[in-house]
Design a protein around this motif. Structure first.
Motif, PDB file in Angstrom:
ATOM      1  N   SER A  80       0.813  -1.217   0.000  1.00  0.00           N
ATOM      2  CA  SER A  80       0.000   0.000   0.000  1.00  0.00           C
ATOM      3  C   SER A  80       0.847   1.267   0.000  1.00  0.00           C
ATOM      4  N   VAL A  81       2.155   1.140   0.262  1.00  0.00           N
ATOM      5  CA  VAL A  81       3.036   2.315   0.319  1.00  0.00           C
ATOM      6  C   VAL A  81       3.491   2.671  -1.097  1.00  0.00           C
ATOM      7  N   PRO A  82       3.168   3.869  -1.582  1.00  0.00           N
ATOM      8  CA  PRO A  82       3.598   4.273  -2.923  1.00  0.00           C
ATOM      9  C   PRO A  82       5.012   4.851  -2.899  1.00  0.00           C
ATOM     10  N   ALA A  83       5.610   4.932  -4.075  1.00  0.00           N
ATOM     11  CA  ALA A  83       6.964   5.491  -4.164  1.00  0.00           C
ATOM     12  C   ALA A  83       7.195   6.073  -5.545  1.00  0.00           C
ATOM     13  N   PHE A  84       8.068   7.063  -5.599  1.00  0.00           N
ATOM     14  CA  PHE A  84       8.553   7.510  -6.898  1.00  0.00           C
ATOM     15  C   PHE A  84      10.037   7.798  -6.787  1.00  0.00           C
ATOM     16  N   THR A  85      10.705   7.785  -7.927  1.00  0.00           N
ATOM     17  CA  THR A  85      12.153   7.892  -7.970  1.00  0.00           C
ATOM     18  C   THR A  85      12.553   9.096  -8.798  1.00  0.00           C
ATOM     19  N   LEU A  86      13.485   9.875  -8.286  1.00  0.00           N
ATOM     20  CA  LEU A  86      13.936  11.072  -8.995  1.00  0.00           C
ATOM     21  C   LEU A  86      15.439  10.996  -9.260  1.00  0.00           C
ATOM     22  N   ASP A  87      15.880  11.791 -10.219  1.00  0.00           N
ATOM     23  CA  ASP A  87      17.291  11.817 -10.616  1.00  0.00           C
ATOM     24  C   ASP A  87      17.798  13.254 -10.628  1.00  0.00           C
ATOM     25  N   ARG A  88      18.652  13.585  -9.680  1.00  0.00           N
ATOM     26  CA  ARG A  88      19.403  14.826  -9.726  1.00  0.00           C
ATOM     27  C   ARG A  88      20.874  14.502  -9.465  1.00  0.00           C
ATOM     28  N   LYS A  89      21.288  13.395 -10.056  1.00  0.00           N
ATOM     29  CA  LYS A  89      22.675  12.917  -9.916  1.00  0.00           C
ATOM     30  C   LYS A  89      23.100  12.913  -8.448  1.00  0.00           C
ATOM     31  N   CYS A  90      24.227  13.528  -8.123  1.00  0.00           N
ATOM     32  CA  CYS A  90      24.749  13.431  -6.753  1.00  0.00           C
ATOM     33  C   CYS A  90      23.833  14.068  -5.717  1.00  0.00           C
ATOM     34  N   GLY A  91      22.908  14.909  -6.128  1.00  0.00           N
ATOM     35  CA  GLY A  91      21.983  15.541  -5.194  1.00  0.00           C
ATOM     36  C   GLY A  91      20.641  14.844  -5.101  1.00  0.00           C
ATOM     37  N   SER A  92      20.529  13.634  -5.660  1.00  0.00           N
ATOM     38  CA  SER A  92      19.234  12.966  -5.750  1.00  0.00           C
ATOM     39  C   SER A  92      18.633  12.661  -4.381  1.00  0.00           C
ATOM     40  N   GLY A  93      19.401  12.044  -3.504  1.00  0.00           N
ATOM     41  CA  GLY A  93      18.877  11.675  -2.195  1.00  0.00           C
ATOM     42  C   GLY A  93      18.501  12.878  -1.356  1.00  0.00           C
ATOM     43  N   LEU A  94      19.349  13.907  -1.393  1.00  0.00           N
ATOM     44  CA  LEU A  94      19.069  15.124  -0.631  1.00  0.00           C
ATOM     45  C   LEU A  94      17.803  15.804  -1.154  1.00  0.00           C
ATOM     46  N   THR A  95      17.641  15.836  -2.464  1.00  0.00           N
ATOM     47  CA  THR A  95      16.432  16.409  -3.054  1.00  0.00           C
ATOM     48  C   THR A  95      15.197  15.619  -2.633  1.00  0.00           C
ATOM     49  N   ALA A  96      15.332  14.297  -2.571  1.00  0.00           N
ATOM     50  CA  ALA A  96      14.208  13.462  -2.145  1.00  0.00           C
ATOM     51  C   ALA A  96      13.773  13.802  -0.727  1.00  0.00           C
ATOM     52  N   GLY A 297      28.675  24.635  -8.143  1.00  0.00           N
ATOM     53  CA  GLY A 297      27.263  24.912  -7.924  1.00  0.00           C
ATOM     54  C   GLY A 297      26.904  25.461  -6.550  1.00  0.00           C
ATOM     55  N   PRO A 298      27.554  24.987  -5.465  1.00  0.00           N
ATOM     56  CA  PRO A 298      27.190  25.504  -4.135  1.00  0.00           C
ATOM     57  C   PRO A 298      27.331  27.014  -3.980  1.00  0.00           C
ATOM     58  N   ILE A 299      28.230  27.642  -4.731  1.00  0.00           N
ATOM     59  CA  ILE A 299      28.387  29.099  -4.542  1.00  0.00           C
ATOM     60  C   ILE A 299      27.174  29.859  -5.077  1.00  0.00           C
ATOM     61  N   PHE A 300      26.355  29.197  -5.895  1.00  0.00           N
ATOM     62  CA  PHE A 300      25.126  29.817  -6.373  1.00  0.00           C
ATOM     63  C   PHE A 300      23.916  29.396  -5.533  1.00  0.00           C
ATOM     64  N   TRP A 319      29.219  23.118   8.128  1.00  0.00           N
ATOM     65  CA  TRP A 319      29.028  23.077   6.681  1.00  0.00           C
ATOM     66  C   TRP A 319      29.458  21.718   6.147  1.00  0.00           C
ATOM     67  N   GLU A 320      28.701  21.209   5.186  1.00  0.00           N
ATOM     68  CA  GLU A 320      29.083  19.967   4.510  1.00  0.00           C
ATOM     69  C   GLU A 320      28.824  20.133   3.027  1.00  0.00           C
ATOM     70  N   LEU A 321      29.855  19.910   2.207  1.00  0.00           N
ATOM     71  CA  LEU A 321      29.720  19.999   0.757  1.00  0.00           C
ATOM     72  C   LEU A 321      29.920  18.620   0.152  1.00  0.00           C
ATOM     73  N   ASN A 322      29.199  18.356  -0.918  1.00  0.00           N
ATOM     74  CA  ASN A 322      29.358  17.097  -1.630  1.00  0.00           C
ATOM     75  C   ASN A 322      30.759  17.039  -2.217  1.00  0.00           C
ATOM     76  N   GLU A 323      31.609  16.239  -1.621  1.00  0.00           N
ATOM     77  CA  GLU A 323      33.040  16.291  -1.906  1.00  0.00           C
ATOM     78  C   GLU A 323      33.460  15.250  -2.935  1.00  0.00           C
ATOM     79  N   ALA A 324      33.102  15.475  -4.197  1.00  0.00           N
ATOM     80  CA  ALA A 324      33.557  14.565  -5.238  1.00  0.00           C
ATOM     81  C   ALA A 324      35.038  14.778  -5.529  1.00  0.00           C
ATOM     82  N   PHE A 325      35.457  16.031  -5.493  1.00  0.00           N
ATOM     83  CA  PHE A 325      36.853  16.380  -5.754  1.00  0.00           C
ATOM     84  C   PHE A 325      37.286  17.451  -4.759  1.00  0.00           C
ATOM     85  N   ALA A 326      38.503  17.366  -4.298  1.00  0.00           N
ATOM     86  CA  ALA A 326      39.009  18.361  -3.354  1.00  0.00           C
ATOM     87  C   ALA A 326      38.958  19.762  -3.943  1.00  0.00           C
TER      88      ALA A 326
END
Length: 332
Positions: A80-96, A297-300, A319-326
């Motif tokens: 009975s629990v519905p779900a949908f899936t979104l894609d914003r690449k590395c920000g997908s889970g946070l956006t969810a 992107g974070p500076i915007f 502060w925490e930034l998505n750290e793909a590259f230093a």
């Protein structure tokens, strides 16, 4: 006004892609595991979940077919629990998570589950779909630029040295090692036992073994600046840049497999039921920038968020930034 509260959280440990513990585990197994964990930790009947909001960057293979809904099935949660899936690449889970919180605030849900998963081992493969739309690159040539190339561009364009990147990477690893040693991550991780595929040095399949992963595989306690200085750069050059001069395996994040989930509730309801309040949603903003310098992107986005919240940089304690590259963190 209604408020959205996070009442429980859980994640798998982070597995190394391809050679790590989760290299033979389908993504819905990881997702279902953490979904069940947050429900159990919150002490909430899963049938009360109004919606699952799930983020995934690579929506094909094991992560296709509305993967949030597939995870409900794999985890044995009520149909009975519905779900949908979104894609914003590395920000997908946070956006969810943000979308779940907004839904609660709008009085369209009282209980929501949100998070994300990624199995690089199963999706970033030789046969992975890599279609490039001609109509897109005709308007934005860099639309499909590899992330590592954007990191090299940012380093060159904004004068971020290899030395600075290596120094930050060493500090990051040392912080992570200290956190691991102090048990800082233990409470958020829910161990899971899986079958791991084994390979020999030539890459041939060499069997399977049962493993239980309870801590992140990518933390290297012995990392030093001197050791990082000795690593070779990895980018051979591309359409928008020449051979790399700064990004190495040591100052960029590894490719990983894992999943994380949070259970959110209307704050008043949660407090009335005696739930632990781990955090309150206060805002979320996104911003676009040139794909050729994706990492800045974070500076915007951050100024947009602070302005809407009526806050300043000095008001934020952590502060925490998505750290793909230093280089990204250093520039931002």
């Amino acid at each position: 006004m209604r408020e959205a509260a996070i009442v429980s959280t859980a994640r798998t440990a982070i597995g190394k892609a391809y050679r790590g513990a989760f290299n033979a585990t389908e993504a819905p197994v990881l997702a279902g595991h953490v979904m069940n964990a947050v429900v159990e930790r919150a002490g909430v009947d899963p049938a009360r979940i109004d919606e699952v909001f799930w983020g995934i960057g690579n929506q094909w293979g094991t992560q296709g077919g509305n993967a949030g809904r597939m995870a409900i099935f794999a985890g044995g949660l009520p149909e009975s629990v519905p779900a949908f899936t979104l894609d914003r690449k590395c920000g997908s889970g946070l956006t969810a998570v943000a979308m779940a919180a907004r839904t609660i605030i709008c009085n369209e849900a009282d209980v929501a589950l949100a998070g994300g998963m990624e199995s690089i081992s199963y999706t970033v493969t030789k046969d992975a779909p890599r279609y490039v739309n001609a109509s897109v690159i005709a308007k934005e040539p860099a639309a499909y630029i590899p992330m590592i190339e954007t990191a090299e561009i940012v380093a060159e364009r904004y004068g971020i040295s290899r030395e600075a990147q290596d120094a930050y990477a060493a500090m990051s690893q040392q912080r992570a090692a200290a956190g691991l040693a102090s048990g800082a991550f233990a409470e958020e991780i829910v161990p899971i036992t899986v079958e791991k595929a084994l390979f020999d040095k030539q890459g041939n399949h060499a069997g399977i073994e049962s493993v239980t992963l309870s801590q992140d595989e990518g933390i290297r306690a012995g990392t030093t600046l001197e050791g990082l200085r000795g690593l070779k750069t990895v980018w051979a050059g591309g359409e928008f840049s020449g051979p790399g001069t700064s990004v190495t395996a040591g100052n960029a994040s590894q490719l990983s497999d894992g999943a994380s989930a949070q259970l959110l509730m209307d704050r008043r309801t949660a407090e009335a039921e005696g739930k632990d309040i781990l955090g309150i949603y206060r805002g979320f903003q996104a911003a676009g920038c040139s794909p050729a310098e994706m990492g800045i992107g974070p500076i915007f986005a951050i100024p947009k968020l602070l302005e809407r919240a009526g806050l300043s940089v000095g008001d934020i304690g952590l502060w925490e930034l998505n750290e793909a590259f230093a280089v990204q963190v250093l520039y931002c």
